[in-house]
Design an enzyme around this catalytic site. Structure first.
Site, PDB file in Angstrom:
ATOM      1  N   MET A  33       0.807  -1.221   0.000  1.00  0.00           N
ATOM      2  CA  MET A  33       0.000   0.000   0.000  1.00  0.00           C
ATOM      3  C   MET A  33       0.841   1.272   0.000  1.00  0.00           C
ATOM      4  O   MET A  33       0.322   2.345  -0.274  1.00  0.00           O
ATOM      5  CB  MET A  33      -0.922   0.011   1.224  1.00  0.00           C
ATOM      6  CG  MET A  33      -2.049  -0.989   1.164  1.00  0.00           C
ATOM      7  SD  MET A  33      -3.198  -0.798   2.545  1.00  0.00           S
ATOM      8  CE  MET A  33      -2.199  -1.323   3.918  1.00  0.00           C
ATOM      9  N   THR A  35       5.124   3.240   0.115  1.00  0.00           N
ATOM     10  CA  THR A  35       6.581   3.214   0.098  1.00  0.00           C
ATOM     11  C   THR A  35       7.069   4.001   1.305  1.00  0.00           C
ATOM     12  O   THR A  35       6.552   5.081   1.595  1.00  0.00           O
ATOM     13  CB  THR A  35       7.129   3.842  -1.193  1.00  0.00           C
ATOM     14  OG1 THR A  35       6.642   3.077  -2.317  1.00  0.00           O
ATOM     15  CG2 THR A  35       8.645   3.816  -1.212  1.00  0.00           C
ATOM     16  N   ASP A 145      -4.554  -6.116  10.245  1.00  0.00           N
ATOM     17  CA  ASP A 145      -3.532  -6.689   9.355  1.00  0.00           C
ATOM     18  C   ASP A 145      -2.273  -7.048  10.142  1.00  0.00           C
ATOM     19  O   ASP A 145      -1.160  -6.677   9.772  1.00  0.00           O
ATOM     20  CB  ASP A 145      -3.202  -5.696   8.235  1.00  0.00           C
ATOM     21  CG  ASP A 145      -2.453  -6.358   7.080  1.00  0.00           C
ATOM     22  OD1 ASP A 145      -2.530  -7.593   6.946  1.00  0.00           O
ATOM     23  OD2 ASP A 145      -1.789  -5.637   6.311  1.00  0.00           O
TER      24      ASP A 145
END
Length: 647
Positions: A33, A35, A145
């Site tokens: 999702m 950097t 997550d």
């Protein structure tokens, strides 16, 4: 040159000053999702981690709104096991987070390096993760997550959890637009896979899967497709770690079964209860197993970290029947089907020792709970919050002195104000009367006095952007005129009446001269001109000659054969006019074929573009070329006749 170095040389963010504060130094990592970059906070002179969302997420206004909401929620979590969120905003249209920079690695890299962990090591990381989740859940933030990539391992101190709320922001946008739910499927709880709904127990399930992986070196059902893995999560109990590694004791199997029960109601009710389970399990592990680990070669692992889109409607349709009862947490029930029940039974002679051990453990836990509760109250609970004093309109020195008495550090920014005298506070963050953590940093904004406006530089900007730039600082556009320019595009500002940087009253106006663009030039006819004449005609108009050469059998050498830039075309000063000048007929060297056989010689000459005629001596009995006319090496036009003499 490495891929990382190559990326840094082409990445437009490297060297950029983001939000007039964060100087991007280099790229650190790239994920599904975002950097992550290392940046320098030039205001506070400290390194930070800058996480920039990928461009495809920035295209969704829903994601941007949810991203900001989740970032604010994550910033409220104050805990040693949570990566702190300092700031958030937008750069080049992409959302970014500014976070604490951790000196260390993450669990994924550590697992790849070690293959698997010892039981104490795995339980410690699971406990650290649950401690962080407990703090987040109390703030109403669900991670969604949990996986080894999101557990950072500093060089000292507890493991730290990062990326709170980002999975939820991405999943909600995916659900609303495609009906798909995003997640790392190897660690996903059954209720998320089927309904996309999650609570604290969903994070606990993911910790259980991660614990299984840390002990065995692989995730359950590794190697299957994302949909198959999700189906397993919904329909099947997570396998016992001892099924993969028989030396793993029953207590570990019971713990994993409790954390990964398919029904949320059968799992620990919250992170605190899960932490207690981990502590009790750690106390019951035999000493001889403390240093043992699964025989997994470092780097040869089947990681389950792919982020996948799962259609929750499809999964729900597959599992409309009630699920089988989840694995109970009672140890005797968990192992009714184990092949060796006698291993679970303790010898009668050890019963008194177990009673003493459990009594001691309970006493220690009660003491720890009391000390921990007091510590939590003063460090993270209600006792750790203060009330912000009144700041607005007061002199900066007075406000800072009061904040110092409360133990609150402050950072000062200046801004113009039409109402607040210079040197007084215009506003603060947190605001007057708000609750603030005792270790939080207060942002103060101080008036710079009378609201004068600095004229921005609008030269080279399009007219609408120039007007917007002036409007942004409260200035009006004055008289507008037009002129040709070779450098400034049409419709852009050629010059401004008031120099940039001038300080003017907020009701002043700035005159603008707009470019009409480059002065047009008409391309002349060049056909049949000599090369020199054509060049002079082009350059006389301020255009550049772009000359190509070509052979021609019909146009004499040095004359224009054709022009590629059409006669009458409109160009501008400095533009190129393309045309082709004749080099005369093309000539090639006659191949030397003396001594070759007739057919070979013919092929060589015809391949060079010549027409072959043959003369024979003695009837050409031997078929060998004795001579050529012209001789080999002679330069001739293609198509010329070469006569061969054959003996």
């Amino acid at each position: 040159m490495s891929d990382e170095q190559s990326f840094d040389q082409t990445d437009p963010l490297i060297g950029l000053l983001v939000d007039e504060r964060y100087r991007v130094v280099r790229r650190l990592a790239r994920g599904g999702m975002a950097t992550v970059y290392i940046a320098q906070d030039e205001r506070l002179d400290r390194p930070v981690a800058l996480k920039v969302m990928h461009p495809h997420l920035a295209d969704s206004q829903d994601f941007v709104a949810r991203f900001r909401r989740e970032a604010r929620a994550a910033a409220r979590i104050v805990h040693p096991g949570v990566v702190s969120v300092f700031d958030q905003g937008v750069v080049t249209g992409q959302g970014f987070l500014v976070m604490e920079l951790i000196d260390g690695t993450n669990l994924r890299q550590l697992l790849r390096a070690q293959g698997a962990f010892t039981i104490p090591q795995a339980l410690r990381y699971a406990s650290d993760t649950l401690e962080a989740l407990r703090a987040a859940h109390r703030m109403g933030v669900i991670h969604r997550d949990i996986k080894p990539e999101n557990i950072l391992v500093p060089t000292d101190g507890p493991a730290k959890v990062t990326d709170f709320g980002l999975a939820r922001a991405a999943s909600e946008v995916s659900m609303s637009s495609t009906g798909n739910m995003l997640g790392t499927v190897a660690y996903i709880a059954p209720e998320i896979a089927t309904t996309a709904r999650a609570d604290a127990r969903s994070d606990i399930y993911s910790v259980g899967i991660m614990l299984y992986e840390m002990l065995t070196g692989t995730v359950p059902w590794a190697g299957e497709s994302p949909l198959q893995i999700a189906s397993h999560h919904v329909a099947d109990d997570v396998p016992s770690p001892s099924a993969s590694q028989p030396w793993i004791p029953r207590e570990i199997d019971d713990l994993v079964a409790a954390l990964t029960a398919r029904e949320p109601a059968s799992r620990p009710a919250d992170a605190s209860e899960a932490i207690d389970l981990v502590a009790r399990t750690a106390a019951a592990i035999p000493a001889e197993l403390a240093s043992r680990r699964a025989d997994v070669s470092p780097g040869e692992r089947n990681d389950g970290t792919r982020t996948s889109a799962l259609n929750t409607e499809v999964l729900s349709a597959q599992f409309t029947r009630p699920l089988p009862p989840s694995v109970p947490t009672n140890a005797a029930t968990v192992h009714t089907s184990a092949p060796n029940l006698s291993v679970a039974a303790a010898p009668p002679s050890r019963a008194p020792r177990r009673v003493v051990l459990w009594a001691t453990l309970v006493a220690l836990l009660l003491v720890a709970a009391g000390v921990g509760g007091s510590w939590w109250w003063t460090e993270y609970g209600p006792g750790s919050y203060l009330t912000m004093p009144h700041t607005t309109g007061r002199p900066l020195a007075d406000v800072q002195a009061e904040l110092q008495q409360l133990g609150l550090p402050s950072v000062v920014d200046e801004e113009f104000s039409d109402d607040t005298p210079a040197g007084s506070v215009t506003r603060s963050d947190p605001e007057d009367g708000a609750s603030v953590h005792k270790r939080a940093e207060v942002q103060l904004y101080v008036s710079k006095g009378v609201d004068m406006r600095t004229v921005p530089s609008v030269v080279s900007l399009p007219r609408d952007e120039a007007e917007a730039a002036l409007s942004e600082v409260g200035l009006q556009v004055g008289a507008i005129s037009n002129a040709y320019s070779e450098d400034i595009p049409a419709g852009h500002v050629l010059s401004q009446g008031t120099p940039a940087g001038s300080a003017v009253r907020h009701d002043s106006s700035v005159d603008l001269v707009l470019s009409k663009g480059r002065e047009p030039r008409s391309v002349p006819r060049l056909a049949a001109m000599s090369a020199e004449a054509a060049k002079n005609a082009v350059e006389a108009l301020g255009l550049a000659a772009n000359v190509a050469e070509a052979y021609s059998d019909t146009v004499p050498e040095g004359q224009v054969i054709s022009q590629q830039t059409a006669e009458g075309s409109t160009l501008y000063r400095g533009d190129q006019v393309a045309y082709t000048v004749s080099k005369g007929p093309e000539k090639v060297a006659v191949p030397d074929v003396v001594g070759r056989q007739r057919d070979e010689a013919r092929a060589a000459l015809e391949g060079a573009g010549f027409t072959v005629q043959e003369e024979s001596i003695l009837g050409g009995f031997f078929g060998t070329v004795r001579a050529t006319d012209p001789a080999g090496g002679t330069m001739l036009k293609k198509g010329s006749v070469v006569t061969i003499t054959v003996v």
